[in-house]
Every structure is written in C-alpha cells, then in structure tokens.
Design a protein around this motif. Structure first.
Motif, PDB file in Angstrom:
ATOM      1  N   ASP A 135     -10.560 -20.247  35.906  1.00 53.00           N
ATOM      2  CA  ASP A 135      -9.421 -20.638  36.740  1.00 53.00           C
ATOM      3  C   ASP A 135      -9.818 -20.761  38.215  1.00 53.00           C
ATOM      4  O   ASP A 135      -9.240 -21.571  38.956  1.00 53.00           O
ATOM      5  N   LEU A 136     -10.771 -19.927  38.649  1.00 51.64           N
ATOM      6  CA  LEU A 136     -11.227 -19.996  40.033  1.00 51.64           C
ATOM      7  C   LEU A 136     -12.197 -21.157  40.245  1.00 51.64           C
ATOM      8  O   LEU A 136     -12.598 -21.434  41.378  1.00 51.64           O
ATOM      9  N   GLY A 137     -12.601 -21.804  39.163  1.00 52.68           N
ATOM     10  CA  GLY A 137     -13.483 -22.961  39.255  1.00 52.68           C
ATOM     11  C   GLY A 137     -14.940 -22.605  39.462  1.00 52.68           C
ATOM     12  O   GLY A 137     -15.713 -23.418  39.986  1.00 52.68           O
ATOM     13  N   VAL A 138     -15.347 -21.390  39.055  1.00 57.22           N
ATOM     14  CA  VAL A 138     -16.728 -20.970  39.316  1.00 57.22           C
ATOM     15  C   VAL A 138     -17.595 -20.877  38.061  1.00 57.22           C
ATOM     16  O   VAL A 138     -18.786 -20.556  38.159  1.00 57.22           O
ATOM     17  N   ALA A 139     -17.003 -21.152  36.891  1.00 53.63           N
ATOM     18  CA  ALA A 139     -17.810 -21.065  35.663  1.00 53.63           C
ATOM     19  C   ALA A 139     -19.017 -21.992  35.777  1.00 53.63           C
ATOM     20  O   ALA A 139     -20.116 -21.667  35.328  1.00 53.63           O
ATOM     21  N   GLU A 140     -18.808 -23.144  36.369  1.00 58.24           N
ATOM     22  CA  GLU A 140     -19.890 -24.015  36.848  1.00 58.24           C
ATOM     23  C   GLU A 140     -19.704 -24.116  38.347  1.00 58.24           C
ATOM     24  O   GLU A 140     -18.594 -24.403  38.792  1.00 58.24           O
ATOM     25  N   PRO A 141     -20.670 -23.852  39.165  1.00 61.69           N
ATOM     26  CA  PRO A 141     -22.102 -23.662  38.909  1.00 61.69           C
ATOM     27  C   PRO A 141     -22.517 -22.236  38.553  1.00 61.69           C
ATOM     28  O   PRO A 141     -23.724 -21.993  38.400  1.00 61.69           O
ATOM     29  N   GLY A 142     -21.590 -21.317  38.424  1.00 61.45           N
ATOM     30  CA  GLY A 142     -21.982 -20.010  37.941  1.00 61.45           C
ATOM     31  C   GLY A 142     -21.483 -18.866  38.811  1.00 61.45           C
ATOM     32  O   GLY A 142     -21.018 -19.058  39.943  1.00 61.45           O
ATOM     33  N   TYR A 143     -21.561 -17.695  38.256  1.00 65.10           N
ATOM     34  CA  TYR A 143     -21.044 -16.500  38.930  1.00 65.10           C
ATOM     35  C   TYR A 143     -21.768 -15.275  38.400  1.00 65.10           C
ATOM     36  O   TYR A 143     -22.591 -15.381  37.492  1.00 65.10           O
ATOM     37  N   ARG A 144     -21.460 -14.141  38.986  1.00 67.14           N
ATOM     38  CA  ARG A 144     -22.066 -12.881  38.542  1.00 67.14           C
ATOM     39  C   ARG A 144     -20.954 -11.886  38.270  1.00 67.14           C
ATOM     40  O   ARG A 144     -19.991 -11.797  39.037  1.00 67.14           O
ATOM     41  N   ILE A 145     -21.084 -11.135  37.173  1.00 66.71           N
ATOM     42  CA  ILE A 145     -20.169 -10.016  36.944  1.00 66.71           C
ATOM     43  C   ILE A 145     -20.961  -8.730  37.045  1.00 66.71           C
ATOM     44  O   ILE A 145     -22.146  -8.671  36.703  1.00 66.71           O
ATOM     45  N   LEU A 146     -20.264  -7.689  37.531  1.00 68.86           N
ATOM     46  CA  LEU A 146     -20.922  -6.413  37.775  1.00 68.86           C
ATOM     47  C   LEU A 146     -19.884  -5.301  37.668  1.00 68.86           C
ATOM     48  O   LEU A 146     -18.749  -5.463  38.107  1.00 68.86           O
ATOM     49  N   SER A 147     -20.272  -4.202  37.060  1.00 74.29           N
ATOM     50  CA  SER A 147     -19.408  -3.034  37.060  1.00 74.29           C
ATOM     51  C   SER A 147     -20.250  -1.811  37.388  1.00 74.29           C
ATOM     52  O   SER A 147     -21.231  -1.523  36.691  1.00 74.29           O
ATOM     53  N   ASN A 148     -19.898  -1.133  38.459  1.00 74.59           N
ATOM     54  CA  ASN A 148     -20.604   0.084  38.853  1.00 74.59           C
ATOM     55  C   ASN A 148     -20.030   1.267  38.088  1.00 74.59           C
ATOM     56  O   ASN A 148     -18.809   1.380  37.952  1.00 74.59           O
ATOM     57  N   ILE A 149     -20.899   2.116  37.597  1.00 68.77           N
ATOM     58  CA  ILE A 149     -20.467   3.235  36.766  1.00 68.77           C
ATOM     59  C   ILE A 149     -21.034   4.535  37.308  1.00 68.77           C
ATOM     60  O   ILE A 149     -22.260   4.723  37.351  1.00 68.77           O
ATOM     61  N   GLY A 150     -20.135   5.418  37.741  1.00 67.22           N
ATOM     62  CA  GLY A 150     -20.535   6.765  38.142  1.00 67.22           C
ATOM     63  C   GLY A 150     -21.307   6.800  39.453  1.00 67.22           C
ATOM     64  O   GLY A 150     -21.466   5.801  40.152  1.00 67.22           O
ATOM     65  N   GLU A 151     -21.777   7.980  39.758  1.00 62.87           N
ATOM     66  CA  GLU A 151     -22.387   8.245  41.064  1.00 62.87           C
ATOM     67  C   GLU A 151     -23.639   7.385  41.299  1.00 62.87           C
ATOM     68  O   GLU A 151     -23.742   6.690  42.302  1.00 62.87           O
ATOM     69  N   GLU A 152     -24.555   7.432  40.363  1.00 60.73           N
ATOM     70  CA  GLU A 152     -25.795   6.670  40.591  1.00 60.73           C
ATOM     71  C   GLU A 152     -25.566   5.185  40.436  1.00 60.73           C
ATOM     72  O   GLU A 152     -26.328   4.369  40.963  1.00 60.73           O
ATOM     73  N   GLY A 153     -24.511   4.806  39.726  1.00 55.50           N
ATOM     74  CA  GLY A 153     -24.164   3.385  39.614  1.00 55.50           C
ATOM     75  C   GLY A 153     -23.460   2.862  40.851  1.00 55.50           C
ATOM     76  O   GLY A 153     -23.226   1.664  40.962  1.00 55.50           O
ATOM     77  N   GLY A 154     -23.073   3.758  41.770  1.00 51.64           N
ATOM     78  CA  GLY A 154     -22.443   3.327  43.018  1.00 51.64           C
ATOM     79  C   GLY A 154     -20.958   3.066  42.910  1.00 51.64           C
ATOM     80  O   GLY A 154     -20.385   2.347  43.730  1.00 51.64           O
ATOM     81  N   GLN A 155     -20.300   3.671  41.922  1.00 46.39           N
ATOM     82  CA  GLN A 155     -18.855   3.448  41.748  1.00 46.39           C
ATOM     83  C   GLN A 155     -18.069   4.227  42.789  1.00 46.39           C
ATOM     84  O   GLN A 155     -18.243   5.437  42.924  1.00 46.39           O
TER      85      GLN A 155
END
Ligand code: 5GP
Length: 117
Positions: A78-98
């Motif tokens: 919907d945001l129109g970013v599937a092309e040319p691409g995007y990044r998904i990220l999920s930080n988990i816990g202390e060392e993951g930077g959440q």
C-alpha cells in the motif's frame, strides 16, 4: 520479558496517545514511526499484549500470527515500496536493542538501505 500494559504502543492501541495510522485490522495496527530513520519508516504491531517476537511466536494464535505477516506485506504494498524494495526488522530484548516492550516490526524504505547492520 513480562508485558508492561503501560508501554507506549499499548497506550497508542488504547487511543491514549495519537499516531499516524496507515493500516488497521482485527489483529494489527500500523503507524509511522515518530523518529523516522528512512524516508519510509512504519511500525506494524499486533493488538494483543505480546512483549516481543519471542513472546508472540511462542504464544500468539495462528490467526494473530498470520494477520501480522499479512499486514506487513499489505502495508508495504500500500505504501508503494514492495518495488523497489524495503527492509523489515524486529528488535528483541536487551541485546537486540528493543526499546518498546510491545512487539513491533519496522518497515524501512525509500532509499538504498545499505548493509544489514
Ligand atoms: P525499538 O528500538 O524498540 O525496536 O523501536 C522503537 C521505535 O518506536 C523507535 O523507532 C521509536 O522512534 C518508536 N517510537 C517510540 N515512541 C513512539 C511513539 O510515541 N509514537 C511512535 N509513532 N513511535 C514511537
């Protein structure tokens, strides 16, 4: 990590603080990050009280898990970013930077994002 019902995303879900919403369905909400780190920076969260991806992947229902995956893909399209691409990220816990203890998937896009870390 125990779930803190007063975390900022729980408060957004309760409507106690505003957000710039881009998507909502039965199980998920997506909104713009307040401090964007790319031209497009959106967060997709489950409505259920899951502290992190670790909690969610172990304890959320099949319907909730499917809804989150589908919401991430739909929001990106919907945001129109599937092309040319995007990044998904999920930080988990202390060392993951959440920082916020309610599961959120970051969607970054709008420029060449470079190396992973
Ligand atoms: P984390 O470091 O936990 O993966 O990411 C937390 C994200 O939440 C950060 O990118 C931060 O800018 C965002 N954030 C923190 N507070 C708020 C808020 O009140 N509203 C919105 N929209 N984003 C927030």
């Amino acid at each position: 990590m125990a779930y803190d019902p007063n975390n900022v995303f729980a408060r957004i879900l309760r409507g106690e603080i505003p957000c710039k919403k881009v998507h909502e369905d039965e199980h998920t909400l997506a909104f713009h990050d307040i401090q964007p780190q790319a031209p497009v920076h959106v967060l997709v969260i489950p409505k259920g009280p899951y502290a992190s991806f670790d909690d969610f992947s172990a304890n959320a229902s099949e319907a909730e898990q499917a809804a989150l995956v589908r919401a991430v893909g739909k929001v990106a399209r919907d945001l129109g970013v599937a092309e040319p691409g995007y990044r998904i990220l999920s930080n988990i816990g202390e060392e993951g930077g959440q920082e916020v203890p309610h599961l959120h998937v970051h969607i970054f896009a709008g420029r060449r994002l470079g190396r992973m870390l």
